[in-house]
Write a protein that holds these residues in place. Structure first.
Motif, PDB file in Angstrom:
ATOM      1  N   ASP A 282       0.828  -1.197   0.000  1.00  0.00           N
ATOM      2  CA  ASP A 282       0.000   0.000   0.000  1.00  0.00           C
ATOM      3  C   ASP A 282       0.868   1.254   0.000  1.00  0.00           C
ATOM      4  O   ASP A 282       0.476   2.287  -0.549  1.00  0.00           O
ATOM      5  CB  ASP A 282      -0.922   0.007   1.224  1.00  0.00           C
ATOM      6  N   LEU A 285       1.461   2.172  -3.482  1.00  0.00           N
ATOM      7  CA  LEU A 285       0.244   2.688  -4.096  1.00  0.00           C
ATOM      8  C   LEU A 285      -0.044   4.117  -3.631  1.00  0.00           C
ATOM      9  O   LEU A 285      -0.430   4.979  -4.437  1.00  0.00           O
ATOM     10  CB  LEU A 285      -0.933   1.778  -3.775  1.00  0.00           C
ATOM     11  N   TYR A 286       0.156   4.409  -2.359  1.00  0.00           N
ATOM     12  CA  TYR A 286      -0.070   5.767  -1.865  1.00  0.00           C
ATOM     13  C   TYR A 286       0.984   6.743  -2.411  1.00  0.00           C
ATOM     14  O   TYR A 286       0.683   7.925  -2.635  1.00  0.00           O
ATOM     15  CB  TYR A 286      -0.081   5.783  -0.336  1.00  0.00           C
ATOM     16  N   LYS A 289      -0.205   7.639  -5.769  1.00  0.00           N
ATOM     17  CA  LYS A 289      -1.333   8.578  -5.667  1.00  0.00           C
ATOM     18  C   LYS A 289      -0.856   9.992  -5.358  1.00  0.00           C
ATOM     19  O   LYS A 289      -1.412  10.982  -5.864  1.00  0.00           O
ATOM     20  CB  LYS A 289      -2.289   8.099  -4.575  1.00  0.00           C
ATOM     21  N   LYS A 296      -0.094   6.127 -13.563  1.00  0.00           N
ATOM     22  CA  LYS A 296      -1.104   5.286 -12.902  1.00  0.00           C
ATOM     23  C   LYS A 296      -1.328   4.024 -13.732  1.00  0.00           C
ATOM     24  O   LYS A 296      -2.368   3.819 -14.363  1.00  0.00           O
ATOM     25  CB  LYS A 296      -2.399   6.077 -12.712  1.00  0.00           C
ATOM     26  N   ILE A 298       0.054  -0.258 -13.556  1.00  0.00           N
ATOM     27  CA  ILE A 298       0.793  -1.304 -12.843  1.00  0.00           C
ATOM     28  C   ILE A 298       0.717  -2.596 -13.643  1.00  0.00           C
ATOM     29  O   ILE A 298      -0.369  -3.067 -13.990  1.00  0.00           O
ATOM     30  CB  ILE A 298       0.208  -1.542 -11.432  1.00  0.00           C
ATOM     31  N   ARG A 325      -4.842  -7.538  -3.654  1.00  0.00           N
ATOM     32  CA  ARG A 325      -3.951  -6.507  -4.172  1.00  0.00           C
ATOM     33  C   ARG A 325      -4.626  -5.682  -5.276  1.00  0.00           C
ATOM     34  O   ARG A 325      -4.443  -4.475  -5.362  1.00  0.00           O
ATOM     35  CB  ARG A 325      -2.651  -7.128  -4.695  1.00  0.00           C
ATOM     36  N   ILE A 329      -5.449  -1.619  -5.241  1.00  0.00           N
ATOM     37  CA  ILE A 329      -5.167  -0.692  -6.338  1.00  0.00           C
ATOM     38  C   ILE A 329      -6.412   0.121  -6.675  1.00  0.00           C
ATOM     39  O   ILE A 329      -6.357   1.354  -6.824  1.00  0.00           O
ATOM     40  CB  ILE A 329      -4.677  -1.462  -7.576  1.00  0.00           C
ATOM     41  N   LEU A 333      -6.064   3.961  -5.882  1.00  0.00           N
ATOM     42  CA  LEU A 333      -5.782   4.688  -7.125  1.00  0.00           C
ATOM     43  C   LEU A 333      -6.991   4.845  -8.025  1.00  0.00           C
ATOM     44  O   LEU A 333      -6.939   5.581  -9.008  1.00  0.00           O
ATOM     45  CB  LEU A 333      -4.655   3.978  -7.887  1.00  0.00           C
ATOM     46  N   CYS A 337      -6.852   3.588 -12.828  1.00  0.00           N
ATOM     47  CA  CYS A 337      -5.500   3.026 -12.882  1.00  0.00           C
ATOM     48  C   CYS A 337      -5.501   1.799 -13.783  1.00  0.00           C
ATOM     49  O   CYS A 337      -6.313   0.882 -13.621  1.00  0.00           O
ATOM     50  CB  CYS A 337      -5.030   2.637 -11.479  1.00  0.00           C
TER      51      CYS A 337
END
Length: 479
Positions: A282, A285-286, A289, A296, A298, A325, A329, A333, A337
């Protein structure tokens, strides 16, 4: 990580045979004219890591007196930087070596070498039995190339395939061979500690080691100074990046490295590849963001949607973990994303019901695009030693086609959602089909085609998306 360079002009439009071959993308060295006495030609196969390695090799050999050439007939030294991830890739290299043997009969002084992932496993065959090459060099021995070339110059065969626990080439300034002048690769780590049963990478590239964080930032800063607008941070598993300074005072994980590179310039787009589902956090991910210039998008290889098959693959996560997971996301996001994946059809003992679990995972995630293959047993892997490749080829191909057909439908759906929206596009050059059109990518890694007008490569353009195909968006610039 042996996914090819992401190219939405062909993804999801492949037949099963084309999909199986897709891991063998190829790039050739460019022409440089600095007056050096010898010419180097490099042909690179497979993944982004190989293309990045070829740039390191070119830099080392530039210092040893070699310019690069795009014409193999002009070369004093021909190097094939090889990929072993799929049988098709090895077959392609072998065919190329046969062609080079015919060339060498006309030019006996031409030196031929094999680099990369085929080097260690096939060194005996290529050097001694088939006598196809003059030198064989593994991924961790590129610094030794000048001395190995001297050995060949003196009439000897030369080989170094030793793997290293320390080598990261952090101090080498790569020569950008295949760059469009806009985007560049920056390697942040080498090797892999994940022992996926289908994969040869841990055996060909060695154990995982992370590059000095400061050297990564310096390389990215230098690229910005030279006019580059985008970097892709590369590793077999970028999420496990972990660097500690020699005095132990500084610790940098991947999220922190990502932030350091993003802070270099707000105009520098930052991408990364590849993430492993067991390690993506995370915190990463943050961080994505927090910074608008971190793309954006993955790439999150699933390989299968069935937990038993994932266990046989030694992926160290199950279906529920992977879905968690994906949910993270989407939660952090948003649905915008982009997520792509790798899928293998017909892995050892896979049943029809387990194949359907892969289809339902695609239904759940609704990937933007995917790299899809049927299983190809690779010598030396854990699967080759312990599991029977027992799924008939026609079944593998049929299952793969079902995966491709389903993914194509979602690729189109995801692209259709962008019609009517405005996307910021970084232009990379002319469209493949017309000199009157330019192509570039938005931050979700989608290819976008626009009229040329007065724009040029390297420009950021806000584009109203007016239409799409399965693999491409079409739009009009907002002036």
């Amino acid at each position: 990580m042996h996914a090819p360079i992401l190219d939405l002009d062909f993804i999801d439009s492949r037949t099963p045979d084309e999909a199986a071959a897709a891991s063998c993308d190829t790039k050739v060295s460019v022409d440089t004219f600095t007056g050096r006495s010898r010419k180097l030609y490099i042909e690179s196969y497979g993944c982004q890591m190989n293309f990045s390695d070829s740039e390191i090799v070119s830099s080392i050999l530039f210092e040893a007196g070699f310019d690069t050439t795009s014409d193999v007939k002009q070369a004093d030294l021909v190097l094939l930087n090889t990929c072993s991830i799929r049988e098709k890739a090895e077959t392609t290299v072998r065919h190329r070596l046969l062609q080079l043997q015919h060339m060498k009969k006309k030019r006996p002084g031409m030196m031929v070498g094999v680099l990369g992932c085929m080097a260690e496993r096939l060194k005996k065959n290529l050097l001694e039995e088939e006598k196809m090459v003059d030198l064989v060099v593994g991924p961790d021995a590129y610094r030794d190339l000048p001395s190995l070339i001297n050995e060949v110059d003196s009439g000897q065969k030369a080989v170094n395939v030793l793997l290293s626990r320390e080598e990261t080439y952090a101090d080498i300034n790569p020569i950008r061979l295949n760059s469009n002048g806009v985007s560049a690769f920056v390697s942040i780590m080498r090797g892999c500690d994940n022992m996926c049963s289908f994969c040869v990478v841990p055996f060909t590239r060695g154990r995982e080691r992370s590059r000095d964080a400061h050297s990564v930032v310096r390389e990215a800063e230098e690229l910005v100074k030279n006019g580059y607008k985008e970097v892709t941070l590369l590793g077999q598993n970028v999420d496990s990046y972990k660097w500690t300074s020699a005095d132990g005072a500084e610790h940098v994980n991947f999220a922190q490295l990502l932030e350091r590179v993003a802070l270099i310039s707000p105009d520098l787009r930052v991408r990364f590849s590849t993430s492993h589902p067991k390690d993506i956090t995370d915190e990463v991910l943050y961080t994505m963001k927090k910074y608008d210039n971190i793309c954006k998008y993955i790439h999150l290889p699933a390989q299968s949607g069935n937990s038993r098959i994932l266990d046989l693959m030694n992926r160290t996560y199950d279906r529920n973990w992977y879905i968690d997971r994906v949910d993270a996301i989407r939660r952090i996001l948003g649905d915008e994303c982009a997520i792509s994946t790798d899928m293998i059809s017909g892995f050892c003992t896979e049943t029809e019901e387990e194949h359907k679990d892969t289809l339902t995972l695609i239904d759940y995630v609704q990937y933007d695009y995917a790299y899809m293959f049927f299983y190809s047993e690779r010598p030396g892997t854990l699967a080759a030693r312990k599991l029977e490749d027992d799924i008939p080829l026609e079944v593998k191909k049929r299952r793969l086609q079902e995966v491709i057909d389903l993914q194509r439908s979602y690729s189109l759906i995801r692209n259709e959602k962008t019609v009517g929206t405005v996307q910021k596009v970084l232009l990379e050059g002319f469209s493949k089909r017309s000199q009157e059109m330019l192509s570039g990518r938005d931050d979700k890694n989608r290819m976008v085609i626009i009229p040329k007008m007065d724009f040029k490569k390297g420009d950021y353009v806000n584009v109203l998306i007016t239409g799409c195909s399965v693999g491409t968006l079409f739009g009009e610039p907002i002036l």
